[in-house]
Design a protein around this motif. Sequence first.
Motif, PDB file in Angstrom:
ATOM      1  N   ILE A 211       0.861  -1.183   0.000  1.00 14.03           N
ATOM      2  CA  ILE A 211       0.000   0.000   0.000  1.00 14.03           C
ATOM      3  C   ILE A 211       0.893   1.227   0.000  1.00 14.03           C
ATOM      4  O   ILE A 211       1.892   1.274   0.721  1.00 14.03           O
ATOM      5  N   VAL A 213       0.442   5.459   0.358  1.00 12.86           N
ATOM      6  CA  VAL A 213      -0.541   6.505   0.646  1.00 12.86           C
ATOM      7  C   VAL A 213       0.117   7.872   0.630  1.00 12.86           C
ATOM      8  O   VAL A 213       1.296   8.030   0.938  1.00 12.86           O
ATOM      9  N   VAL A 217      -4.915  10.690   2.344  1.00  7.22           N
ATOM     10  CA  VAL A 217      -5.272   9.946   3.553  1.00  7.22           C
ATOM     11  C   VAL A 217      -5.269  10.879   4.762  1.00  7.22           C
ATOM     12  O   VAL A 217      -6.095  10.755   5.669  1.00  7.22           O
ATOM     13  N   LEU A 226      -6.982   2.854   7.255  1.00  5.37           N
ATOM     14  CA  LEU A 226      -5.735   2.414   6.638  1.00  5.37           C
ATOM     15  C   LEU A 226      -5.110   1.284   7.446  1.00  5.37           C
ATOM     16  O   LEU A 226      -4.674   0.263   6.888  1.00  5.37           O
ATOM     17  N   VAL A 237       3.252  -0.773   4.180  1.00  6.48           N
ATOM     18  CA  VAL A 237       2.717   0.533   3.803  1.00  6.48           C
ATOM     19  C   VAL A 237       3.863   1.522   3.665  1.00  6.48           C
ATOM     20  O   VAL A 237       4.599   1.786   4.622  1.00  6.48           O
ATOM     21  N   THR A 239       4.731   5.596   2.338  1.00  9.00           N
ATOM     22  CA  THR A 239       4.003   6.863   2.259  1.00  9.00           C
ATOM     23  C   THR A 239       4.794   7.875   1.443  1.00  9.00           C
ATOM     24  O   THR A 239       6.016   7.767   1.311  1.00  9.00           O
ATOM     25  N   LEU A 247       0.371   5.641   8.877  1.00  9.38           N
ATOM     26  CA  LEU A 247       0.341   4.410   9.669  1.00  9.38           C
ATOM     27  C   LEU A 247       1.422   4.557  10.730  1.00  9.38           C
ATOM     28  O   LEU A 247       2.584   4.817  10.402  1.00  9.38           O
ATOM     29  N   ALA A 324     -10.705   8.995   0.369  1.00  7.27           N
ATOM     30  CA  ALA A 324      -9.798   7.972   0.887  1.00  7.27           C
ATOM     31  C   ALA A 324     -10.385   7.216   2.066  1.00  7.27           C
ATOM     32  O   ALA A 324     -10.305   5.978   2.133  1.00  7.27           O
ATOM     33  N   ARG A 325     -10.984   7.936   3.013  1.00  8.51           N
ATOM     34  CA  ARG A 325     -11.522   7.259   4.196  1.00  8.51           C
ATOM     35  C   ARG A 325     -12.699   6.361   3.842  1.00  8.51           C
ATOM     36  O   ARG A 325     -12.778   5.214   4.304  1.00  8.51           O
ATOM     37  N   LEU A 328     -11.347   3.239   2.023  1.00  8.60           N
ATOM     38  CA  LEU A 328     -10.627   2.310   2.888  1.00  8.60           C
ATOM     39  C   LEU A 328     -11.561   1.631   3.888  1.00  8.60           C
ATOM     40  O   LEU A 328     -11.384   0.450   4.212  1.00  8.60           O
TER      41      LEU A 328
END
Length: 581
Positions: A211, A213, A217, A226, A237, A239, A247, A324-325, A328
């Motif tokens: 993932i 992001v 996010v 996430l 993850v 970023t 995260l 995004a929220r 997810l």
Amino acid sequence: MAKIRGGEWLARMLHAEGVEKVFGIIDGTYFGFYEALNRLGIDIVTPRHETCAAHMAGAYARLTGRLGVCMASNGPGVANLLPGLVVEQAEGNRVLAITSARRPQIMYPDRGGAYQCFDQAGVIGRIAKWSAAASSYDRVPELARKALRACWDGRPGVVHLDVPETVMNGSFEPLPHWAPNQYRRTEPLTPRPDQVAQAADRLLAAAAPMIHVGSGVVHAQAFDALAAVADALHAPVTTSWAARGALPETSALAIPMPHVELNHRVRNEADTVLVVGSRIGETDWWGKPPYWRHASEQYTVQVDVDAEMLGLNKPADLAIQADARVFLEALAQALAGRTPAHLDQRRQRAATYAKARADDRARWDQALQNLAAPVHPAHIGTACDELFPPGTVLVADGGNAAVWAMFHHQAVVPNRVLSTFKFGMLGAGMAQAIGAAHARPGEPVCCIIGDGAFGFHPQEVETAVRTRARVVWIVLADKQWGMVKMNQQFMLRPFKTMLFKKLDDDETIKADLHEIRFDELARSMGAHGERVSDPQALRAAIARALDSGGPAVIHVDVDPVKHMWAPGLLHFKKMHEEPKG
């Protein structure tokens, strides 16, 4: 019905939008605006420079998920605001700028010879998402609604409304206000169920999913969702720089951005990528080899609230326009109770990545063994992590100070790291820290900044004192433009630079600075201030700054040679080269 000033109409609109703070310097050209703000209970935070108003609004917006508002007066006030707007647009922060303008009869177009007059809407329109000038009071409601519609549509950024001083301060019959849901989207964009199902199936079946992001996010406040998706997939993850900590880096699945080579490894080993809220720009190496696996070998699901970001730099095999929220959360539901394929291999990869992280950290922390004076800059971020409360906002200003801060800080709570990751603007941290303090009142804010950058806006220490912003600025003082000086040394004397790590004073060009006693400067403005040269005295100084309960400045003399040789500079240089893949 009693008449109102034109500026009051705008103030009432912001009140209906739930705005609680406006950042800017007061001026008679928009008295009708800020007088109404004050009467409506909207807090006016007044910096010492308009550029700082934009940075405060941007930091406030990013940390709260709300609208950041700044204001400036016509002519010089707007000119001072411009640098801040450029940066906040680049960083993608949701900022509304409201400015006054000279009267319409001489302003648009400029009559010639008009005082404090330039094409404010036109200039800002070249750098912002949206900009317009109201020609009369009757046009203000229409254009204000357009501004806020643009503000909340797609990728966040700067929007601007220019209002003549004759409208701001003139008396008019009240015009009706519309509720926010009558002129803009107030519900997040929802993905199609079949898209969510397709993404879930693909990610579950993959041999090596990951993932990635970005700021989307952060703006959607999608941190819990996430984490749920990452855990369900047992996927690492990564970023963008600006989404660091989305995260928590205490998670075994987090691949923090300072681990540059590990990021490259993860992105090359992944056969399937879920990209959420990221354009995959230059600081993400454009999503291209050799830093990412070739697109033909890597299935990409990309989710973004802005359709223009989909497939922008890396081809998307499944492109989904959604918040995004919301996406997810829907994906987490679709994954619930299902076991990913190749789970043992996924766990093994995660363990391998965790070991690589630990090895990197052990290597970086060797610098902490250096207890000589002046201070090795590695001590700063480490000491701040130990002494500031967990979840404290860290503001890392540009240059080598930001690099040292990033490499020796662990982001344990989402959305607590601020910088100008996409613009590298020196000095912005002075105001970002104050904006952060107003976003999280009562909590301390830590700003790690170089002496060159601090010199851009040192007067904002007084703003922090006056507005009771609990900011601790830690100034890494090496009396040089360190990152520039390092580059000069390699350009001018590469072999001597490699051999001796530095050149003689007369071998670089205008890269050195004289000393400013930042601790004394702070005390002159009513803040706590002290100076540290010994690393063993650093922690006690930070503790005293926190105990002061208010703004503080710690002047830290750092080793100028070690400060120049910041970690990761080779990667930073390579980032600016176009990848060949």
